[in-house]
Design a protein around this motif. Structure first.
Motif, PDB file in Angstrom:
ATOM      1  N   UNK A 134       0.827  -1.202   0.000  1.00  0.00           N
ATOM      2  CA  UNK A 134       0.000   0.000   0.000  1.00  0.00           C
ATOM      3  C   UNK A 134       0.865   1.258   0.000  1.00  0.00           C
ATOM      4  N   UNK A 135       1.948   1.215   0.783  1.00  0.00           N
ATOM      5  CA  UNK A 135       2.843   2.365   0.866  1.00  0.00           C
ATOM      6  C   UNK A 135       3.489   2.636  -0.490  1.00  0.00           C
ATOM      7  N   UNK A 136       3.890   1.588  -1.179  1.00  0.00           N
ATOM      8  CA  UNK A 136       4.485   1.734  -2.511  1.00  0.00           C
ATOM      9  C   UNK A 136       3.472   2.348  -3.473  1.00  0.00           C
ATOM     10  N   UNK A 137       2.228   1.937  -3.370  1.00  0.00           N
ATOM     11  CA  UNK A 137       1.177   2.500  -4.219  1.00  0.00           C
ATOM     12  C   UNK A 137       1.045   3.998  -3.978  1.00  0.00           C
ATOM     13  N   UNK A 138       1.040   4.415  -2.708  1.00  0.00           N
ATOM     14  CA  UNK A 138       0.930   5.845  -2.419  1.00  0.00           C
ATOM     15  C   UNK A 138       2.145   6.622  -2.933  1.00  0.00           C
ATOM     16  N   UNK A 139       3.332   6.049  -2.803  1.00  0.00           N
ATOM     17  CA  UNK A 139       4.526   6.701  -3.351  1.00  0.00           C
ATOM     18  C   UNK A 139       4.424   6.813  -4.880  1.00  0.00           C
ATOM     19  N   UNK A 140       3.879   5.797  -5.513  1.00  0.00           N
ATOM     20  CA  UNK A 140       3.716   5.815  -6.965  1.00  0.00           C
ATOM     21  C   UNK A 140       2.710   6.881  -7.377  1.00  0.00           C
ATOM     22  N   UNK A 141       1.625   7.010  -6.631  1.00  0.00           N
ATOM     23  CA  UNK A 141       0.635   8.065  -6.896  1.00  0.00           C
ATOM     24  C   UNK A 141       1.307   9.428  -6.806  1.00  0.00           C
ATOM     25  N   UNK A 142       2.083   9.634  -5.755  1.00  0.00           N
ATOM     26  CA  UNK A 142       2.776  10.910  -5.570  1.00  0.00           C
ATOM     27  C   UNK A 142       3.769  11.149  -6.714  1.00  0.00           C
ATOM     28  N   UNK A 143       4.493  10.109  -7.119  1.00  0.00           N
ATOM     29  CA  UNK A 143       5.468  10.254  -8.205  1.00  0.00           C
ATOM     30  C   UNK A 143       4.780  10.620  -9.526  1.00  0.00           C
ATOM     31  N   UNK A 144       3.723   9.917  -9.886  1.00  0.00           N
ATOM     32  CA  UNK A 144       3.009  10.200 -11.124  1.00  0.00           C
ATOM     33  C   UNK A 144       2.375  11.592 -11.078  1.00  0.00           C
ATOM     34  N   UNK A 145       1.756  11.917  -9.950  1.00  0.00           N
ATOM     35  CA  UNK A 145       1.115  13.227  -9.808  1.00  0.00           C
ATOM     36  C   UNK A 145       2.145  14.353  -9.881  1.00  0.00           C
ATOM     37  N   UNK A 146       3.301  14.139  -9.282  1.00  0.00           N
ATOM     38  CA  UNK A 146       4.384  15.133  -9.348  1.00  0.00           C
ATOM     39  C   UNK A 146       4.861  15.317 -10.781  1.00  0.00           C
TER      40      UNK A 146
ATOM     41  N   UNK B  72      -4.683   8.235 -12.956  1.00  0.00           N
ATOM     42  CA  UNK B  72      -6.093   8.084 -12.570  1.00  0.00           C
ATOM     43  C   UNK B  72      -6.355   6.667 -12.042  1.00  0.00           C
ATOM     44  N   UNK B  73      -5.819   5.685 -12.714  1.00  0.00           N
ATOM     45  CA  UNK B  73      -5.978   4.292 -12.270  1.00  0.00           C
ATOM     46  C   UNK B  73      -5.335   4.090 -10.904  1.00  0.00           C
ATOM     47  N   UNK B  74      -4.148   4.644 -10.724  1.00  0.00           N
ATOM     48  CA  UNK B  74      -3.441   4.502  -9.448  1.00  0.00           C
ATOM     49  C   UNK B  74      -4.202   5.152  -8.300  1.00  0.00           C
ATOM     50  N   UNK B  75      -4.744   6.357  -8.526  1.00  0.00           N
ATOM     51  CA  UNK B  75      -5.451   7.050  -7.446  1.00  0.00           C
ATOM     52  C   UNK B  75      -6.753   6.324  -7.098  1.00  0.00           C
ATOM     53  N   UNK B  76      -7.435   5.783  -8.107  1.00  0.00           N
ATOM     54  CA  UNK B  76      -8.658   5.012  -7.839  1.00  0.00           C
ATOM     55  C   UNK B  76      -8.308   3.744  -7.068  1.00  0.00           C
ATOM     56  N   UNK B  77      -7.257   3.063  -7.481  1.00  0.00           N
ATOM     57  CA  UNK B  77      -6.817   1.857  -6.781  1.00  0.00           C
ATOM     58  C   UNK B  77      -6.443   2.184  -5.331  1.00  0.00           C
TER      59      UNK B  77
END
Length: 157
Positions: free
Chosen positions: A2-14, A63-68
């Motif tokens: 889950x933590x990796x997913x949140x880091x990935x969301x932050x990376x993509x959003x950045x 978008x997929x990452x944030x929904x997930x």
């Protein structure tokens, strides 16, 4: 995981946010500089790929990452759910803005066979550049909420 997913969301959003800022500072400034020559030069330069190529891949992935993330964190914490929900709302708003505001202007500037008159083209380029700052602010709001969700998760873990 889950933590990796949140880091990935932050990376993509950045990545989306900073690429959009780049578009405002560099691309839009060049497009507005000497219409119609600047638009013709941009159109020629973007013959193979353009900023939309990047956004067309990374934006849906984000978008997929944030929904997930929202689904996976739904029961974890109300505040995480709230931050991710606001971030999702921001990213959906950006996509709506893309389709309703930016794509029609991109069409006029870069995809149409014949340019509109010079004054119309100047207006469209200027509108694009000004509204892109609004889009950047919406992305920044989503990015901040994504960071806050990550921060909240790491503080309760």
């Amino acid at each position: 995981m889950k933590k990796i997913l949140l880091y990935t969301v932050v990376a993509f959003s950045s990545g989306l946010f900073f690429t959009n800022i780049y578009n405002s500072i560099v691309n839009a400034a060049n497009w507005e500089s000497n219409v119609p020559k600047s638009i013709t030069a941009a159109k020629d330069f973007f013959g193979v790929a353009n900023p939309g190529t990047f956004f067309g891949v990374i934006d849906p992935a984000n978008m997929i990452l944030i929904v997930l993330a929202l689904i996976l964190f739904w029961k974890k914490s109300t505040s995480i759910r709230l931050y991710l929900g606001i971030a999702l709302l921001c990213y959906v708003s950006v996509m709506i803005l893309n389709f309703t505001y930016f794509f029609p202007r991109n069409e006029m500037m870069f995809l149409s066979k014949q340019f509109p008159e010079k004054e119309t083209l100047k207006r469209v380029a200027s509108e694009w550049g000004n509204m892109n700052w609004v889009r950047s602010f919406i992305w920044l709001t989503g990015l901040i909420c994504s960071f806050l969700a990550l921060d909240k998760y790491t503080s309760i873990k």
